[in-house]
Design a protein around this motif. Sequence first.
Motif, mmCIF file in Angstrom:
data_model
loop_
_atom_site.group_PDB
_atom_site.id
_atom_site.type_symbol
_atom_site.label_atom_id
_atom_site.label_comp_id
_atom_site.label_asym_id
_atom_site.label_seq_id
_atom_site.Cartn_x
_atom_site.Cartn_y
_atom_site.Cartn_z
ATOM 1 N N GLY A 1 0.581 6.367 -3.130
ATOM 2 C CA GLY A 1 0.724 7.153 -1.903
ATOM 3 C C GLY A 1 0.850 8.643 -2.173
ATOM 4 N N SER A 2 1.751 9.276 -1.422
ATOM 5 C CA SER A 2 1.883 10.732 -1.540
ATOM 6 C C SER A 2 2.656 11.157 -2.791
ATOM 7 C CB SER A 2 2.523 11.311 -0.278
ATOM 8 O OG SER A 2 3.784 10.735 -0.044
ATOM 9 N N PHE A 3 3.034 10.170 -3.632
ATOM 10 C CA PHE A 3 3.667 10.499 -4.916
ATOM 11 C C PHE A 3 2.642 10.558 -6.057
ATOM 12 C CE2 PHE A 3 8.317 10.237 -4.241
ATOM 13 C CZ PHE A 3 8.299 9.903 -2.897
ATOM 14 N N GLY A 4 1.382 10.185 -5.762
ATOM 15 C CA GLY A 4 0.392 10.143 -6.833
ATOM 16 C C GLY A 4 -0.909 10.844 -6.508
ATOM 17 N N HIS A 5 -1.469 10.521 -5.343
ATOM 18 C CA HIS A 5 -2.828 10.999 -5.036
ATOM 19 C C HIS A 5 -2.962 12.524 -4.971
ATOM 20 C CE1 HIS A 5 -4.735 7.033 -4.393
ATOM 21 N NE2 HIS A 5 -3.479 6.684 -4.203
ATOM 22 N N GLY B 1 0.812 -1.220 0.000
ATOM 23 C CA GLY B 1 0.000 0.000 0.000
ATOM 24 C C GLY B 1 0.842 1.265 0.000
ATOM 25 N N GLY B 2 0.328 2.278 -0.673
ATOM 26 C CA GLY B 2 0.991 3.572 -0.692
ATOM 27 C C GLY B 2 1.105 4.164 0.714
ATOM 28 N N SER B 3 0.132 3.806 1.597
ATOM 29 C CA SER B 3 0.168 4.333 2.959
ATOM 30 C C SER B 3 1.211 3.619 3.818
ATOM 31 C CB SER B 3 -1.216 4.202 3.597
ATOM 32 O OG SER B 3 -1.662 2.882 3.449
ATOM 33 N N VAL B 4 1.759 2.526 3.293
ATOM 34 C CA VAL B 4 2.808 1.796 4.013
ATOM 35 C C VAL B 4 4.180 2.383 3.666
ATOM 36 C CG1 VAL B 4 3.913 -0.487 4.290
ATOM 37 C CG2 VAL B 4 1.417 -0.315 4.080
ATOM 38 N N ILE B 5 4.418 2.606 2.382
ATOM 39 C CA ILE B 5 5.773 3.017 1.960
ATOM 40 C C ILE B 5 5.931 4.522 1.759
ATOM 41 C CG2 ILE B 5 6.550 0.829 0.991
ATOM 42 C CD1 ILE B 5 5.646 1.993 -1.788
ATOM 43 N N THR B 6 4.824 5.270 1.892
ATOM 44 C CA THR B 6 4.961 6.737 1.857
ATOM 45 C C THR B 6 4.172 7.312 3.029
ATOM 46 O OG1 THR B 6 2.970 7.395 0.589
ATOM 47 C CG2 THR B 6 4.858 6.629 -0.694
ATOM 48 N N LEU C 1 -20.951 -4.372 5.633
ATOM 49 C CA LEU C 1 -20.125 -3.559 6.534
ATOM 50 C C LEU C 1 -20.184 -2.080 6.171
ATOM 51 C CD1 LEU C 1 -16.871 -5.751 6.637
ATOM 52 C CD2 LEU C 1 -18.548 -5.498 8.479
ATOM 53 N N SER C 2 -19.998 -1.218 7.181
ATOM 54 C CA SER C 2 -19.851 0.204 6.837
ATOM 55 C C SER C 2 -18.366 0.540 7.008
ATOM 56 C CB SER C 2 -20.720 1.091 7.711
ATOM 57 O OG SER C 2 -20.338 0.957 9.047
ATOM 58 N N TYR C 3 -17.722 0.840 5.896
ATOM 59 C CA TYR C 3 -16.269 1.031 5.905
ATOM 60 C C TYR C 3 -15.848 2.448 6.294
ATOM 61 C CZ TYR C 3 -15.268 -3.506 3.756
ATOM 62 O OH TYR C 3 -15.117 -4.843 3.511
ATOM 63 N N GLY C 4 -16.789 3.372 6.338
ATOM 64 C CA GLY C 4 -16.412 4.756 6.653
ATOM 65 C C GLY C 4 -15.891 5.460 5.422
ATOM 66 N N ASP C 5 -15.580 6.746 5.600
ATOM 67 C CA ASP C 5 -15.179 7.572 4.456
ATOM 68 C C ASP C 5 -13.736 7.319 4.053
ATOM 69 O OD1 ASP C 5 -17.642 8.714 4.335
ATOM 70 O OD2 ASP C 5 -17.100 10.384 5.659
ATOM 71 N N VAL C 6 -13.470 7.602 2.777
ATOM 72 C CA VAL C 6 -12.106 7.523 2.273
ATOM 73 C C VAL C 6 -11.345 8.736 2.803
ATOM 74 C CG1 VAL C 6 -10.706 7.588 0.189
ATOM 75 C CG2 VAL C 6 -12.844 6.297 0.227
ATOM 76 N N GLU C 7 -10.109 8.461 3.265
ATOM 77 C CA GLU C 7 -9.350 9.548 3.910
ATOM 78 C C GLU C 7 -8.619 10.472 2.941
ATOM 79 O OE1 GLU C 7 -6.689 7.956 6.814
ATOM 80 O OE2 GLU C 7 -8.342 6.885 7.772
ATOM 81 N N GLY C 8 -8.509 11.743 3.320
ATOM 82 C CA GLY C 8 -7.621 12.722 2.691
ATOM 83 C C GLY C 8 -7.699 12.812 1.183
ATOM 84 N N ASP C 9 -6.504 12.727 0.547
ATOM 85 C CA ASP C 9 -6.393 12.955 -0.893
ATOM 86 C C ASP C 9 -6.640 11.706 -1.736
ATOM 87 O OD1 ASP C 9 -5.768 15.626 -0.857
ATOM 88 O OD2 ASP C 9 -3.636 15.269 -0.538
ATOM 89 N N ASP C 10 -6.989 10.589 -1.105
ATOM 90 C CA ASP C 10 -7.079 9.323 -1.850
ATOM 91 C C ASP C 10 -8.079 9.443 -3.000
ATOM 92 O OD1 ASP C 10 -7.621 6.580 -2.607
ATOM 93 O OD2 ASP C 10 -6.585 6.021 -0.770
#
Length: 268
Positions: A58-62, A18-23, A210-219
């Motif tokens: 991650g933060s290099f794309g979104h 995941g982009g949230s793992v490596i960035t 399931l209710s997964y909740g909102d997508v975070e930030g710039d995703d």
Amino acid sequence: MSRGESRGLKGLVVLKIGGSVITDKTKEMTYRPDVMGRISREVARCWPIPLAVVHGAGSFGHPIAKRFRLNQGYRQQEQLEGFVKTVQSVKALNQMVTEAFIETGVGAVGIPASLLFIAKKNVIETAHLDLIFSALDLGIIPVTCGDVVFDRETRFSILSGDDIVVYLAKALKANRIVFATDVDGVYEFDRTTGRKTLIGRLDYRKHVSLSYGDVEGDDVTGGMFYKVEAAFEAVKAGVKVCIVNGLVEGRIESAIKGEEVHGTVLVS
Ligand code: IP8
């Protein structure tokens, strides 16, 4: 280099990092070399299991993709600046991820998705799978990524690493997909107590309830619901799928090896 000989594709695992793992998704273009170094060492210990890797942007794309509204496809000339900048930025991340593997002694070749796929209305239409097969046949890990790609209908579109993983797993007849995310797996929330419980085994019926909740930030590609939704496509095709926490040492390694691991397994 440990991956120097032909291994064939039997037992192939496709790993999505995941982009949230490596960035750091809160700071634009921030790579986590320590995390990627540790993941590379875990992957090295999985030899000789054949492996293809897809990483998120991650933060290099979104953030750039969001700024230039690339998820809408081509609307105006000004977006082209965002398109080419995203291609460059994701390519730079792909280069760093590939280098981390090579530095650990793992043979890897970076193939950004912008050079691998053509889409039609956001769905992969053409793939240069020869490149992937040829790398795997040499015992080298192909490393691709979520990216912007040319699109026959919308002229360009965003391809999520999650869609690429599922596409590759089906096309290469993979044995297993491992999603390494920044959480332990899929959770169930109890509205009355506020408690959240990790779901060890998740079937499709439960997933849609399931209710997964909102997508975070710039995703711009959709978060956990979308990941699981895409992953069930692979489950339908007979691929084993598990979701683990890539920030916790050892979980990626155990999941690739098919060991019992703390996380969520998707079941049909
Ligand atoms: O991070 C998204 O890929 P993902 C690709 O795998 C871009 O969802 C360019 C935002």
